[in-house]
Scaffold this active site. Structure first.
Site, PDB file in Angstrom:
ATOM      1  N   ASP A  46    -117.309  20.455  -7.607  1.00 25.05           N
ATOM      2  CA  ASP A  46    -116.286  19.661  -6.810  1.00 25.05           C
ATOM      3  C   ASP A  46    -116.770  19.007  -5.723  1.00 25.05           C
ATOM      4  O   ASP A  46    -117.174  19.472  -4.712  1.00 25.05           O
ATOM      5  CB  ASP A  46    -115.192  20.719  -6.549  1.00 25.05           C
ATOM      6  CG  ASP A  46    -113.701  19.918  -6.084  1.00 25.05           C
ATOM      7  OD1 ASP A  46    -114.061  18.728  -6.024  1.00 25.05           O
ATOM      8  OD2 ASP A  46    -112.850  20.545  -5.937  1.00 25.05           O
ATOM      9  N   ASN A  53    -109.212  18.410   2.829  1.00 16.38           N
ATOM     10  CA  ASN A  53    -109.653  18.080   4.171  1.00 16.38           C
ATOM     11  C   ASN A  53    -109.553  16.676   4.716  1.00 16.38           C
ATOM     12  O   ASN A  53    -109.380  16.576   5.892  1.00 16.38           O
ATOM     13  CB  ASN A  53    -111.223  18.425   4.383  1.00 16.38           C
ATOM     14  CG  ASN A  53    -111.464  19.911   4.108  1.00 16.38           C
ATOM     15  OD1 ASN A  53    -110.850  20.989   4.561  1.00 16.38           O
ATOM     16  ND2 ASN A  53    -112.474  20.202   3.271  1.00 16.38           N
ATOM     17  N   GLY A  72    -111.976  29.183  -0.988  1.00 17.90           N
ATOM     18  CA  GLY A  72    -111.089  28.272  -0.747  1.00 17.90           C
ATOM     19  C   GLY A  72    -110.048  28.315  -1.927  1.00 17.90           C
ATOM     20  O   GLY A  72    -110.373  28.409  -2.981  1.00 17.90           O
ATOM     21  N   ASP A 117    -108.412  25.742  -2.989  1.00 15.94           N
ATOM     22  CA  ASP A 117    -108.583  24.554  -4.186  1.00 15.94           C
ATOM     23  C   ASP A 117    -109.717  25.125  -5.086  1.00 15.94           C
ATOM     24  O   ASP A 117    -109.637  24.573  -6.320  1.00 15.94           O
ATOM     25  CB  ASP A 117    -109.358  23.299  -3.414  1.00 15.94           C
ATOM     26  CG  ASP A 117    -110.595  23.561  -2.295  1.00 15.94           C
ATOM     27  OD1 ASP A 117    -110.628  24.737  -2.074  1.00 15.94           O
ATOM     28  OD2 ASP A 117    -111.075  22.603  -2.104  1.00 15.94           O
ATOM     29  N   THR A 145    -107.698  14.118   2.319  1.00 14.07           N
ATOM     30  CA  THR A 145    -106.830  13.139   1.785  1.00 14.07           C
ATOM     31  C   THR A 145    -105.699  13.991   1.216  1.00 14.07           C
ATOM     32  O   THR A 145    -105.684  15.309   1.025  1.00 14.07           O
ATOM     33  CB  THR A 145    -107.599  12.677   0.678  1.00 14.07           C
ATOM     34  OG1 THR A 145    -107.990  13.450  -0.267  1.00 14.07           O
ATOM     35  CG2 THR A 145    -108.772  11.610   0.837  1.00 14.07           C
TER      36      THR A 145
END
Length: 228
Positions: free
Chosen positions: A112, A28, A95, A97, A30
């Site tokens: 995370d 979101n 998501g 990720d 980087t």
């Protein structure tokens, strides 16, 4: 000066010719590039992305469509590996990720800790569910939106007893809002793996946890190896 030095580092690293592929995790906030066991983190709004030879392979995953478009403009041959992820789960809207790290871990609670903190439980290769908390910075920034008098530098620490000043009161509030649910969930898990930008901080307060800053890149490498 910081940006100038960062560019010099990136140029020297990405032209050393010692790696076969480049991995990129787009979050979101980087771009995280991974190469030869090293990482480079760039702000999502950065006007600069590293230069490297066109024959280098770049693979990525992204939760940010605009940033992914920016990456593809710079590197047209970049490959999105999202479609190759296989995960046994009933969770709706997981998501990418989270899905990729869960697909790599068989039995563990995965925390995370980034701009948001995601928590997912894997048991015998199956995703059992999870939840989302605001990240450390997100919760801390809420205080100054309530009042300028609450704009204090944050110190993450586990305080004994109730605070007697506003700075400690804010640190106490942030700590308990994040770590109480994490610690409660972690007590029910066989193994706990912590990753993400704030993962090293979070791991210190989660008993018997393992910090793995490169978890998502290990998962990406595993998927790429399987499908090459």
């Amino acid at each position: 000066l910081h940006l100038f030095v960062q560019r010099l580092i990136l140029i020297s690293i990405f032209h050393n010719g010692e790696y076969l592929m480049i991995l990129c995790d787009i979050g979101n906030s980087t771009f995280d590039f991974f190469y030869d066991e090293h990482t480079i983190k760039l702000d999502i709004n950065s006007s600069y992305l590293p230069e490297f030879d066109n024959d280098k392979e770049l693979y990525y995953v992204s939760v940010n469509d605009m940033a992914a478009h920016k990456l593809k403009q710079k590197y047209p041959n970049a490959v999105n590996i999202s479609k190759h992820i296989k995960l046994d789960t009933k969770y709706q809207g997981l998501g990418i990720d989270r899905a990729i790290t869960c697909s790599y871990v068989k039995d563990a609670l995965i925390i995370d800790a980034g701009s948001a903190i995601t928590v997912d439980l894997m048991e015998d290769g199956k995703h059992m569910g999870g939840y989302i908390l605001p990240g450390i910075k997100a919760i801390h920034n809420l205080y100054k939106t309530i009042s300028p008098k609450l704009d204090f530098e944050l110190e993450i620490q586990e305080l004994i007893g109730l605070p007697l000043n506003t700075k400690d009161a804010i640190s106490y509030g942030v700590f308990n809002a994040i770590f109480l649910p994490l610690q409660k969930t972690a007590r029910t898990a066989k193994n706990v793996i912590v990753t993400g930008g704030d993962g090293e901080i979070v791991s210190k307060y989660i008993h018997n946890s393992i910090y793995d800053k490169n978890l998502i890149f290990k998962a990406m490498q595993s998927i790429i190896k399987e499908h090459r």
